[in-house]
Design a protein around this motif. Structure first.
Motif, PDB file in Angstrom:
ATOM      1  N   GLY A 315       0.854  -1.178   0.000  1.00 22.92           N
ATOM      2  CA  GLY A 315       0.000   0.000   0.000  1.00 22.92           C
ATOM      3  C   GLY A 315       0.889   1.227   0.000  1.00 22.92           C
ATOM      4  O   GLY A 315       1.572   1.509  -0.974  1.00 22.92           O
ATOM      5  N   THR A 316       0.902   1.952   1.113  1.00 23.46           N
ATOM      6  CA  THR A 316       1.811   3.092   1.257  1.00 23.46           C
ATOM      7  C   THR A 316       2.831   2.868   2.356  1.00 23.46           C
ATOM      8  O   THR A 316       3.677   3.730   2.586  1.00 23.46           O
ATOM      9  CB  THR A 316       1.024   4.388   1.561  1.00 23.46           C
ATOM     10  OG1 THR A 316       0.252   4.199   2.755  1.00 23.46           O
ATOM     11  CG2 THR A 316       0.088   4.749   0.411  1.00 23.46           C
ATOM     12  N   ARG A 317       2.769   1.735   3.024  1.00 23.69           N
ATOM     13  CA  ARG A 317       3.712   1.440   4.102  1.00 23.69           C
ATOM     14  C   ARG A 317       4.932   0.720   3.552  1.00 23.69           C
ATOM     15  O   ARG A 317       4.815  -0.181   2.724  1.00 23.69           O
ATOM     16  CB  ARG A 317       3.054   0.585   5.181  1.00 23.69           C
ATOM     17  CG  ARG A 317       3.958   0.362   6.390  1.00 23.69           C
ATOM     18  CD  ARG A 317       3.219  -0.259   7.549  1.00 23.69           C
ATOM     19  NE  ARG A 317       2.722  -1.601   7.224  1.00 23.69           N
ATOM     20  CZ  ARG A 317       2.071  -2.382   8.087  1.00 23.69           C
ATOM     21  NH1 ARG A 317       1.792  -1.930   9.294  1.00 23.69           N
ATOM     22  NH2 ARG A 317       1.673  -3.582   7.727  1.00 23.69           N
ATOM     23  N   ALA A 318       6.109   1.122   4.009  1.00 23.78           N
ATOM     24  CA  ALA A 318       7.334   0.475   3.559  1.00 23.78           C
ATOM     25  C   ALA A 318       7.346  -0.975   4.013  1.00 23.78           C
ATOM     26  O   ALA A 318       7.119  -1.268   5.195  1.00 23.78           O
ATOM     27  CB  ALA A 318       8.549   1.213   4.118  1.00 23.78           C
ATOM     28  N   ARG A 345      -6.674  11.433  -1.673  1.00 22.45           N
ATOM     29  CA  ARG A 345      -7.332  10.143  -1.441  1.00 22.45           C
ATOM     30  C   ARG A 345      -6.359   9.124  -0.870  1.00 22.45           C
ATOM     31  O   ARG A 345      -6.716   8.323  -0.004  1.00 22.45           O
ATOM     32  CB  ARG A 345      -7.948   9.653  -2.750  1.00 22.45           C
ATOM     33  CG  ARG A 345      -9.052  10.565  -3.249  1.00 22.45           C
ATOM     34  CD  ARG A 345      -9.761  10.001  -4.457  1.00 22.45           C
ATOM     35  NE  ARG A 345     -10.758  10.948  -4.967  1.00 22.45           N
ATOM     36  CZ  ARG A 345     -11.574  10.690  -5.981  1.00 22.45           C
ATOM     37  NH1 ARG A 345     -11.513   9.519  -6.603  1.00 22.45           N
ATOM     38  NH2 ARG A 345     -12.447  11.590  -6.385  1.00 22.45           N
ATOM     39  N   THR A 346      -5.128   9.141  -1.349  1.00 19.12           N
ATOM     40  CA  THR A 346      -4.135   8.209  -0.823  1.00 19.12           C
ATOM     41  C   THR A 346      -3.807   8.527   0.628  1.00 19.12           C
ATOM     42  O   THR A 346      -3.647   7.625   1.454  1.00 19.12           O
ATOM     43  CB  THR A 346      -2.854   8.270  -1.672  1.00 19.12           C
ATOM     44  OG1 THR A 346      -3.180   8.026  -3.044  1.00 19.12           O
ATOM     45  CG2 THR A 346      -1.856   7.227  -1.219  1.00 19.12           C
ATOM     46  N   ALA A 347      -3.717   9.802   0.960  1.00 20.37           N
ATOM     47  CA  ALA A 347      -3.406  10.197   2.336  1.00 20.37           C
ATOM     48  C   ALA A 347      -4.489   9.737   3.300  1.00 20.37           C
ATOM     49  O   ALA A 347      -4.186   9.328   4.435  1.00 20.37           O
ATOM     50  CB  ALA A 347      -3.235  11.714   2.414  1.00 20.37           C
ATOM     51  N   LYS A 348      -5.726   9.782   2.889  1.00 16.75           N
ATOM     52  CA  LYS A 348      -6.818   9.347   3.759  1.00 16.75           C
ATOM     53  C   LYS A 348      -6.650   7.887   4.148  1.00 16.75           C
ATOM     54  O   LYS A 348      -6.781   7.517   5.327  1.00 16.75           O
ATOM     55  CB  LYS A 348      -8.157   9.552   3.051  1.00 16.75           C
ATOM     56  CG  LYS A 348      -9.357   9.125   3.892  1.00 16.75           C
ATOM     57  CD  LYS A 348     -10.657   9.380   3.140  1.00 16.75           C
ATOM     58  CE  LYS A 348     -11.858   8.967   4.003  1.00 16.75           C
ATOM     59  NZ  LYS A 348     -13.148   9.220   3.286  1.00 16.75           N
ATOM     60  N   GLN A 349      -6.325   7.057   3.168  1.00 14.99           N
ATOM     61  CA  GLN A 349      -6.143   5.637   3.446  1.00 14.99           C
ATOM     62  C   GLN A 349      -4.919   5.396   4.326  1.00 14.99           C
ATOM     63  O   GLN A 349      -4.949   4.581   5.253  1.00 14.99           O
ATOM     64  CB  GLN A 349      -6.007   4.883   2.123  1.00 14.99           C
ATOM     65  CG  GLN A 349      -7.243   4.988   1.233  1.00 14.99           C
ATOM     66  CD  GLN A 349      -6.976   4.518  -0.190  1.00 14.99           C
ATOM     67  OE1 GLN A 349      -5.867   4.157  -0.539  1.00 14.99           O
ATOM     68  NE2 GLN A 349      -8.018   4.535  -1.014  1.00 14.99           N
ATOM     69  N   ALA A 350      -3.832   6.111   4.031  1.00 14.20           N
ATOM     70  CA  ALA A 350      -2.611   5.916   4.804  1.00 14.20           C
ATOM     71  C   ALA A 350      -2.799   6.337   6.258  1.00 14.20           C
ATOM     72  O   ALA A 350      -2.373   5.635   7.182  1.00 14.20           O
ATOM     73  CB  ALA A 350      -1.469   6.707   4.168  1.00 14.20           C
TER      74      ALA A 350
END
Length: 358
Positions: A315-318, A345-350
């Protein structure tokens, strides 16, 4: 901590530290603020606006203002009409930061992120910070990419990259070669061709999207493709539709007949470029519209980059460091995450995942 702050040398422990005060960092800050999280945003710039403050003045977005907004606050339509320009985005981001009283500390240069017990340690020119979670949102603008061609150092004319281009005025009456087949190349070629003799060189024939396709449609295509890939299916991507959004300036250049590209040359010469068949072109200026690379040098101590320099993410997590998230670097950190609407939108999920982890 409320509103923009002055850099301090006092170390501080926070739950979440966001690196970068551009569109992705501010979008993350919005969701963290709404959740009442303990967080800070460190920004290397002296003023709000992120990379948009450094773009050429005539740069235009690919979508109307209402489809180019961060969460919670619609971007005002530009008073001049049409799609928003770089100055409109700078003003919007500055207003956004102030409206939501985001705790931005600037100017702070982040030098390194390293592991330190249960926290990540962030070394800066304003002291050391410790955070349970770090969100890296430094973007790509700060790492312009110029491909290596034989003779690159031999060319005696002027070489610019998109990141350093400031407008056509200084190029009037000169012979200019624009290199690259994307949106920046087309927009720069459109305005430079009005005052200078121009040649366009691309790796493949440039493909303009239909006039009625803009950033709204491209974001939806990118989103559908990522969902399909996650489900083990296939779906068309943005690249399957075309490379260049036909914003008004590009359409006008098309009508003038200047959007005609030559194949990529083989090498540079002291006075220009040469193709493999022996054809040569003399020129005064080469503008490299050849993209950017993620600005990730601050993450080097974590040793997360694999072959080709990429950081593996879930996702957005390393994948190699559960306390690190990456936002806004391109499709590999979320559909169209390097755009305003995609970053939001990506920031909301992260942030939802970050809060669960905390």
């Amino acid at each position: 901590m409320n509103g923009p702050q002055t850099a301090t040398t006092s170390p501080r422990l926070v739950d979440v530290l966001v690196i970068g005060g551009g569109q992705a960092g501010l979008a993350a800050g919005y969701h963290l603020r709404r959740a009442g999280a303990d967080f800070v945003v460190l920004d290397a710039q002296e003023r709000p606006g992120g990379a948009w403050r450094h773009a050429w003045p005539s740069l235009r977005l690919f979508s109307p203002a209402q489809y180019s907004s961060l969460p919670g606050r619609m971007m005002p339509a530009p008073t001049t009409g049409g799609y928003p320009g770089a100055a409109d985005v700078v003003a919007y981001l500055a207003d956004y930061e102030q409206r939501y009283q985001l705790p931005v500390v600037r100017p702070v240069q982040v030098r390194a992120v390293r592991r330190s017990g249960e926290c990540l340690q962030v070394d800066t020119d304003a002291g050391v910070w410790r955070a349970r979670i770090v969100i890296s949102a430094t973007g790509t603008w700060w790492r312009p990419y110029v491909p290596h061609y034989p003779g690159l150092d031999a060319f005696q004319g002027q070489q610019l990259h998109t990141a350093h281009y400031r407008g056509p005025e200084a190029l009037a009456g000169r012979s200019v070669l624009v290199v690259g087949g994307g949106n920046s190349a087309a927009q720069i070629l459109a305005e430079v061709s009005a005052v200078a003799s121009t040649t366009w060189a691309t790796l493949r024939p440039p493909r303009l999207l239909p006039d009625d396709v803009d950033g709204r449609a491209l974001f939806e295509v990118a989103t559908r493709r990522q969902r399909a890939l996650q489900a083990g299916q296939t779906a068309p991507g943005v690249g399957d539709l075309g490379d260049i959004v036909a914003v008004p300036a590009v359409r006008e250049a098309r009508e003038r007949g200047v959007l005609k590209a030559e194949p990529m040359f083989a090498r540079l010469t002291p006075t220009g470029v040469a193709w493999a068949d022996g054809t040569v072109l003399d020129c005064d200026v080469v503008i490299w519209c050849t993209g950017f690379r993620p600005a990730l040098t601050h993450l080097a101590p974590l040793r997360l980059r694999g072959p080709g320099g990429a950081v593996a993410v879930e996702g957005t997590r390393a994948a190699g460091e559960a306390r690190l998230y990456l936002l806004g670097y391109g499709d590999w950190t979320g559909p169209a995450s390097a755009t305003l609407i995609g970053a939001g939108r990506t920031a909301k999920q992260a942030v939802a995942e970050v809060l669960t982890q905390l």
